[in-house]
Design an enzyme around this catalytic site. Structure first.
Site, PDB file in Angstrom:
ATOM      1  N   ALA A  50       2.720   4.148  -8.958  1.00  0.00           N
ATOM      2  CA  ALA A  50       3.094   2.924 -10.083  1.00  0.00           C
ATOM      3  C   ALA A  50       4.079   2.117  -9.544  1.00  0.00           C
ATOM      4  CB  ALA A  50       3.585   3.865 -11.044  1.00  0.00           C
TER       5      ALA A  50
ATOM      6  N   ASN B  42      -6.900   4.602  -1.074  1.00  0.00           N
ATOM      7  CA  ASN B  42      -7.734   4.613   0.084  1.00  0.00           C
ATOM      8  C   ASN B  42      -8.071   5.684   1.096  1.00  0.00           C
ATOM      9  OD1 ASN B  42      -9.880   2.417   0.196  1.00  0.00           O
ATOM     10  ND2 ASN B  42      -7.980   0.529   0.873  1.00  0.00           N
TER      11      ASN B  42
ATOM     12  N   ASP C 272     -13.856  -6.188  -3.589  1.00  0.00           N
ATOM     13  CA  ASP C 272     -14.609  -6.458  -2.983  1.00  0.00           C
ATOM     14  C   ASP C 272     -15.573  -8.280  -3.249  1.00  0.00           C
ATOM     15  OD1 ASP C 272     -14.350  -4.477  -0.406  1.00  0.00           O
ATOM     16  OD2 ASP C 272     -14.621  -3.474  -2.007  1.00  0.00           O
TER      17      ASP C 272
ATOM     18  N   ASN D  29      -5.441  12.895   2.269  1.00  0.00           N
ATOM     19  CA  ASN D  29      -6.087  12.223   0.350  1.00  0.00           C
ATOM     20  C   ASN D  29      -7.130  13.305  -0.674  1.00  0.00           C
ATOM     21  OD1 ASN D  29      -5.140   9.962  -0.201  1.00  0.00           O
ATOM     22  ND2 ASN D  29      -5.799   9.506   2.215  1.00  0.00           N
TER      23      ASN D  29
ATOM     24  N   HIS E 188     -16.071   0.730  -0.166  1.00  0.00           N
ATOM     25  CA  HIS E 188     -15.290   0.375   0.037  1.00  0.00           C
ATOM     26  C   HIS E 188     -14.505   0.223   1.999  1.00  0.00           C
ATOM     27  CE1 HIS E 188     -11.959  -2.200  -0.553  1.00  0.00           C
ATOM     28  NE2 HIS E 188     -11.219  -1.359  -0.051  1.00  0.00           N
TER      29      HIS E 188
ATOM     30  N   GLY F   7       4.351   1.428  -6.252  1.00  0.00           N
ATOM     31  CA  GLY F   7       3.578   0.818  -4.630  1.00  0.00           C
ATOM     32  C   GLY F   7       3.595  -0.444  -5.114  1.00  0.00           C
ATOM     33  N   GLN F   8       3.323  -1.384  -4.284  1.00  0.00           N
ATOM     34  CA  GLN F   8       2.712  -2.479  -4.030  1.00  0.00           C
ATOM     35  C   GLN F   8       0.995  -2.669  -5.730  1.00  0.00           C
ATOM     36  OE1 GLN F   8       2.635  -5.444  -1.173  1.00  0.00           O
ATOM     37  NE2 GLN F   8       0.941  -3.536  -0.408  1.00  0.00           N
ATOM     38  N   ILE F   9       0.852  -1.904  -6.034  1.00  0.00           N
ATOM     39  CA  ILE F   9       0.170  -2.585  -6.579  1.00  0.00           C
ATOM     40  C   ILE F   9      -0.134  -2.400  -7.531  1.00  0.00           C
ATOM     41  CG2 ILE F   9      -2.308  -1.953  -7.715  1.00  0.00           C
ATOM     42  CD1 ILE F   9      -3.386  -1.057  -4.417  1.00  0.00           C
ATOM     43  N   GLY F  10       0.881  -0.839  -7.682  1.00  0.00           N
ATOM     44  CA  GLY F  10       1.085  -0.315  -8.961  1.00  0.00           C
ATOM     45  C   GLY F  10       1.828  -1.559  -9.814  1.00  0.00           C
TER      46      GLY F  10
END
Ligand code: NAD
Ligand code: LMR
Length: 328
Positions: free
Chosen positions: A12, A131, A159, A105, A187, A14-17
């Site tokens: 949360a 990813n 995409d 991961n 992806h 992070g950048q996308i969060g």
């Protein structure tokens, strides 16, 4: 007003969060009548930053936001969760091979899958963004045997959206005039954006597919390598567009895709189009009654088949690696 939907976002801070949370809280993901309660899961070192984001969410006074909790414990973060957005992942570091990344991961998505299995709500839906998204989703699903496999998905909507824009630019039409595109496979740079069933302004996209040089030398590589091009330009991977795609994915999963159109999502294969069962593979999909349905019966010519097969082979190789590592 209905009861709040519990939405857990990992990574949360992070950048996308940061690009994602405010739009979820505004109602963009689940609609203007659905309150949400946010759970932000972070690693201990990033909890303070996530708390800062929680303060900002508070300061927006979103009418639909029923509460925000910041957690560093997966059991608490997924307790009663209805929608889980798994964004936090280990980025590839210097000298790391793909197998190292998959192993790192596995250490995140295995335990998170287990926590979802043990604590999430019965209707939980999971979108993996971090990813390698398809194989991380495979790992999470393998650790959640009580959750139906169809509830684990990987994001290829970015995409799909990238492909829509490329076609709209080429054809000189608004994006809303482009329909029935499909992203197949992983992806990754092997993904195959398929135009052969697409419609542009209500007509088949044949005029575009007839331009084979544009198709194979421009369109396919531009879409497939767009993530790398963004990293090159921004010095960081896509964030706002990735967050937007996550919103689109969950919105359509829960609320349905428009009549006569479809989208793309990484879903667990049940053998459609010869894709081995169990792989998390991107297909053209529709959504109704809260479920994804792979669009069946499309004719796949040799050009498309070769590209789909190459991307599926990469997914199989990733699955074999995580099997060897004991992660699935
Ligand atoms: P980022 O590095 O800015 O943020 C990642 C966050 O995850 C960090 O705050 C980190 O502390 C957190 N994190 C790490 N391990 C965690 C764990 N075990 N539990 C909870 N949080 C954890 O990265 P970003 O730019 O936000 O990107 C996140 C991921 O999304 C990356 O893997 C990126 O490659 C991927 N991505 C996917 C797509 C897609 O289309 N599927 C598009 C863009 C980015
Ligand atoms: C993207 O498609 O923008 C990202 O998945 C790229 C990346 O490697 O983070």
């Amino acid at each position: 007003m209905t009861a709040p939907v519990n939405v857990t976002v990992t990574g949360a801070a992070g950048q996308i969060g940061y690009a994602l949370l405010f739009r979820i809280a505004s109602g963009a993901m689940l609609g203007p009548d659905t309150p949400v309660r946010l759970r932000l899961l972070e690693i201990p070192q990033a909890v303070k930053a996530a708390e800062g984001t929680a303060m900002e969410l508070d300061d927006c006074a979103f009418p639909l936001l029923a509460g925000v909790d910041v957690e560093d414990d997966a059991a608490r973060a997924f307790d009663g969760t209805n929608v889980a957005l798994l964004v936090g992942a280990r980025p590839r570091g210097p000298g790391m091979e793909r197998g190292d990344l998959l192993e790192a991961n596995g250490g995140i998505f295995g335990p998170q899958g287990r926590a979802i299995n043990a604590h999430a709500a019965g209707d939980v839906r999971v979108l993996v963004v971090g990813n390698p998204a398809n194989t991380n989703a495979l790992i999470a699903a393998a650790h959640a045997p009580d959750v139906p496999a169809e509830r684990f998905t990987a994001m290829t909507r970015l995409d799909h959206n990238r492909a829509l824009s490329q076609v709209a630019h080429k054809a000189g039409v608004p994006v809303s005039e482009v329909r029935r595109l499909a992203i197949w496979g992983n992806h990754s740079a092997t993904q195959y954006p398929d135009l052969f069933h697409a419609e542009v302004a209500g007509a088949p996209a044949g005029v575009l597919t007839a331009d084979t040089a544009w198709l194979s030398d421009e369109f396919v590589p531009t879409v497939a390598k767009r993530g790398a091009a963004i990293i090159d330009a921004r010095g960081a991977s896509s964030a706002a567009s990735a967050a937007n795609a996550a919103i689109d994915h969950v919105h359509d999963w829960v609320l349905g895709t428009p009549e006569g159109d479809w989208t793309s999502a990484g879903v667990v294969s049940t053998g459609e189009y010869g894709v081995p069962e169990g792989l998390v593979c991107s297909f053209p999909v529709t959504s109704s009654d809260g479920r994804w349905h792979v669009v069946e019966g499309l004719e796949i010519d040799d050009f498309s088949r070769a590209r789909i097969d190459a991307s599926v082979a990469e997914l199989e190789a990733e699955r074999d690696t995580v099997r060897e590592l004991g992660l699935v």
